[in-house]
Scaffold this motif. Sequence first.
Motif, mmCIF file in Angstrom:
data_model
loop_
_atom_site.group_PDB
_atom_site.id
_atom_site.type_symbol
_atom_site.label_atom_id
_atom_site.label_comp_id
_atom_site.label_asym_id
_atom_site.label_seq_id
_atom_site.Cartn_x
_atom_site.Cartn_y
_atom_site.Cartn_z
ATOM 1 N N SER A 263 0.683 -1.364 0.110
ATOM 2 C CA SER A 263 0.055 -0.019 -0.137
ATOM 3 C C SER A 263 0.825 1.373 0.163
ATOM 4 O O SER A 263 0.251 2.291 -0.056
ATOM 5 C CB SER A 263 -1.037 0.168 1.047
ATOM 6 O OG SER A 263 -0.235 -0.073 2.310
ATOM 7 N N ALA A 264 2.079 1.324 0.238
ATOM 8 C CA ALA A 264 3.223 2.314 0.131
ATOM 9 C C ALA A 264 3.035 2.959 -1.196
ATOM 10 O O ALA A 264 2.991 2.428 -2.262
ATOM 11 C CB ALA A 264 4.430 2.008 0.560
ATOM 12 N N PRO A 265 2.834 4.339 -1.267
ATOM 13 C CA PRO A 265 2.971 4.886 -2.506
ATOM 14 C C PRO A 265 4.299 5.018 -3.170
ATOM 15 O O PRO A 265 5.246 4.796 -2.408
ATOM 16 C CB PRO A 265 2.608 6.257 -2.280
ATOM 17 C CG PRO A 265 3.017 6.511 -0.984
ATOM 18 C CD PRO A 265 2.573 5.165 -0.063
ATOM 19 N N SER A 266 4.369 4.954 -4.535
ATOM 20 C CA SER A 266 5.594 4.926 -5.297
ATOM 21 C C SER A 266 6.720 6.321 -5.020
ATOM 22 O O SER A 266 6.066 7.157 -5.154
ATOM 23 C CB SER A 266 5.379 4.558 -6.827
ATOM 24 O OG SER A 266 6.937 4.698 -7.530
ATOM 25 N N ALA A 267 7.800 5.879 -4.666
ATOM 26 C CA ALA A 267 8.635 7.350 -4.685
ATOM 27 C C ALA A 267 9.126 7.446 -5.898
ATOM 28 O O ALA A 267 9.954 8.604 -6.174
ATOM 29 C CB ALA A 267 9.859 6.953 -3.629
ATOM 30 N N PHE A 268 8.936 6.917 -7.072
ATOM 31 C CA PHE A 268 9.372 7.283 -8.250
ATOM 32 C C PHE A 268 8.476 7.718 -9.258
ATOM 33 O O PHE A 268 8.788 8.474 -10.272
ATOM 34 C CB PHE A 268 9.776 5.928 -9.016
ATOM 35 C CG PHE A 268 10.702 5.140 -8.243
ATOM 36 C CD1 PHE A 268 12.348 5.519 -8.367
ATOM 37 C CD2 PHE A 268 10.440 4.024 -7.522
ATOM 38 C CE1 PHE A 268 13.091 4.746 -7.736
ATOM 39 C CE2 PHE A 268 11.463 3.433 -7.018
ATOM 40 C CZ PHE A 268 12.969 3.709 -7.074
ATOM 41 N N VAL A 269 7.417 8.178 -8.878
ATOM 42 C CA VAL A 269 6.177 8.912 -9.559
ATOM 43 C C VAL A 269 6.793 10.422 -9.627
ATOM 44 O O VAL A 269 7.588 10.887 -8.739
ATOM 45 C CB VAL A 269 4.727 8.996 -8.937
ATOM 46 C CG1 VAL A 269 4.330 7.321 -9.131
ATOM 47 C CG2 VAL A 269 4.481 9.324 -7.642
ATOM 48 N N VAL A 270 5.945 11.197 -10.462
ATOM 49 C CA VAL A 270 6.396 12.525 -10.640
ATOM 50 C C VAL A 270 5.910 13.374 -9.222
ATOM 51 O O VAL A 270 4.966 13.153 -8.707
ATOM 52 C CB VAL A 270 5.382 13.403 -11.518
ATOM 53 C CG1 VAL A 270 5.575 14.660 -11.974
ATOM 54 C CG2 VAL A 270 5.788 12.657 -12.993
ATOM 55 N N GLY A 271 6.988 13.692 -8.948
ATOM 56 C CA GLY A 271 6.872 14.699 -7.403
ATOM 57 C C GLY A 271 7.389 13.789 -6.384
ATOM 58 O O GLY A 271 7.311 14.234 -5.120
ATOM 59 N N GLY A 272 7.680 12.676 -6.606
ATOM 60 C CA GLY A 272 8.267 11.576 -5.405
ATOM 61 C C GLY A 272 9.383 11.773 -5.069
ATOM 62 O O GLY A 272 10.353 12.561 -5.872
ATOM 63 N N ALA A 273 9.862 11.231 -3.911
ATOM 64 C CA ALA A 273 11.369 11.506 -3.534
ATOM 65 C C ALA A 273 12.588 10.851 -4.617
ATOM 66 O O ALA A 273 13.549 11.414 -4.753
ATOM 67 C CB ALA A 273 11.607 10.672 -2.234
ATOM 68 N N ARG A 274 12.253 9.994 -5.319
ATOM 69 C CA ARG A 274 12.966 9.438 -6.395
ATOM 70 C C ARG A 274 12.545 9.575 -7.736
ATOM 71 O O ARG A 274 13.113 8.607 -8.696
ATOM 72 C CB ARG A 274 13.250 7.861 -5.926
ATOM 73 C CG ARG A 274 14.022 7.943 -4.752
ATOM 74 C CD ARG A 274 14.059 6.344 -4.361
ATOM 75 N NE ARG A 274 14.638 6.156 -3.043
ATOM 76 C CZ ARG A 274 15.942 5.650 -2.923
ATOM 77 N NH1 ARG A 274 16.662 4.956 -3.855
ATOM 78 N NH2 ARG A 274 16.450 5.423 -1.672
ATOM 79 N N GLU A 275 11.829 10.772 -8.008
ATOM 80 C CA GLU A 275 11.325 10.903 -9.389
ATOM 81 C C GLU A 275 12.584 10.749 -10.397
ATOM 82 O O GLU A 275 13.482 11.387 -10.223
ATOM 83 C CB GLU A 275 10.758 12.169 -9.355
ATOM 84 C CG GLU A 275 10.336 12.650 -10.818
ATOM 85 C CD GLU A 275 9.679 14.010 -10.855
ATOM 86 O OE1 GLU A 275 9.245 14.570 -11.728
ATOM 87 O OE2 GLU A 275 9.456 14.690 -9.802
ATOM 88 N N GLY A 276 12.379 10.141 -11.555
ATOM 89 C CA GLY A 276 13.243 10.011 -12.626
ATOM 90 C C GLY A 276 14.406 9.153 -12.260
ATOM 91 O O GLY A 276 15.244 8.706 -13.134
ATOM 92 N N GLN A 277 14.756 8.592 -11.294
ATOM 93 C CA GLN A 277 15.637 7.652 -10.856
ATOM 94 C C GLN A 277 15.380 6.262 -11.504
ATOM 95 O O GLN A 277 16.512 5.736 -11.554
ATOM 96 C CB GLN A 277 15.998 7.504 -9.414
ATOM 97 C CG GLN A 277 16.473 8.920 -8.672
ATOM 98 C CD GLN A 277 16.818 8.657 -7.524
ATOM 99 O OE1 GLN A 277 16.743 7.597 -6.761
ATOM 100 N NE2 GLN A 277 17.225 9.861 -6.722
ATOM 101 N N PHE A 278 14.360 5.779 -11.804
ATOM 102 C CA PHE A 278 14.292 4.286 -12.068
ATOM 103 C C PHE A 278 14.352 4.062 -13.549
ATOM 104 O O PHE A 278 14.710 3.053 -13.869
ATOM 105 C CB PHE A 278 12.706 3.939 -11.765
ATOM 106 C CG PHE A 278 12.320 2.356 -11.780
ATOM 107 C CD1 PHE A 278 13.269 1.740 -11.202
ATOM 108 C CD2 PHE A 278 11.486 1.864 -12.478
ATOM 109 C CE1 PHE A 278 12.933 0.187 -11.204
ATOM 110 C CE2 PHE A 278 10.911 0.704 -12.726
ATOM 111 C CZ PHE A 278 11.987 -0.081 -11.850
ATOM 112 N N LEU A 279 14.392 5.000 -14.353
ATOM 113 C CA LEU A 279 14.700 4.814 -15.856
ATOM 114 C C LEU A 279 16.161 4.890 -16.095
ATOM 115 O O LEU A 279 16.686 4.528 -16.690
ATOM 116 C CB LEU A 279 14.005 6.084 -16.652
ATOM 117 C CG LEU A 279 12.404 6.242 -16.348
ATOM 118 C CD1 LEU A 279 11.910 7.329 -17.176
ATOM 119 C CD2 LEU A 279 11.661 4.953 -16.883
#
Length: 92
Positions: A76-92
């Motif tokens: 249920s934890a929200p993704s940190a990789f979405v726009v505005g997340g703590a890790r935005e853009g790091q997964f790509l």
Amino acid sequence: GGATTAAPAAIPFLGISTPELACYALFWVAQVAIVVKGIESIRVVEQYAAPLLIVLCIALFCWALAAAGGLGLMLSAPSAFVVGGAREGQFL
């Protein structure tokens, strides 16, 4: 807490520490052993690697489950990789 700094490289001309050099040497020796013994040695390694990989994946899942506090919280934890997340853009 205060900021921590990385320890300086123990072997400055290589830019690595002693444990890193030891790991490199161990991996290099394993590679040379495979080359010397031939391609059949890879089949022997595969025989043990596949079951070990399954066990390690299960262990990693159990660790993640305990660290997250349960499966419900993990899923249920929200993704940190979405726009505005703590890790935005790091997964790509």
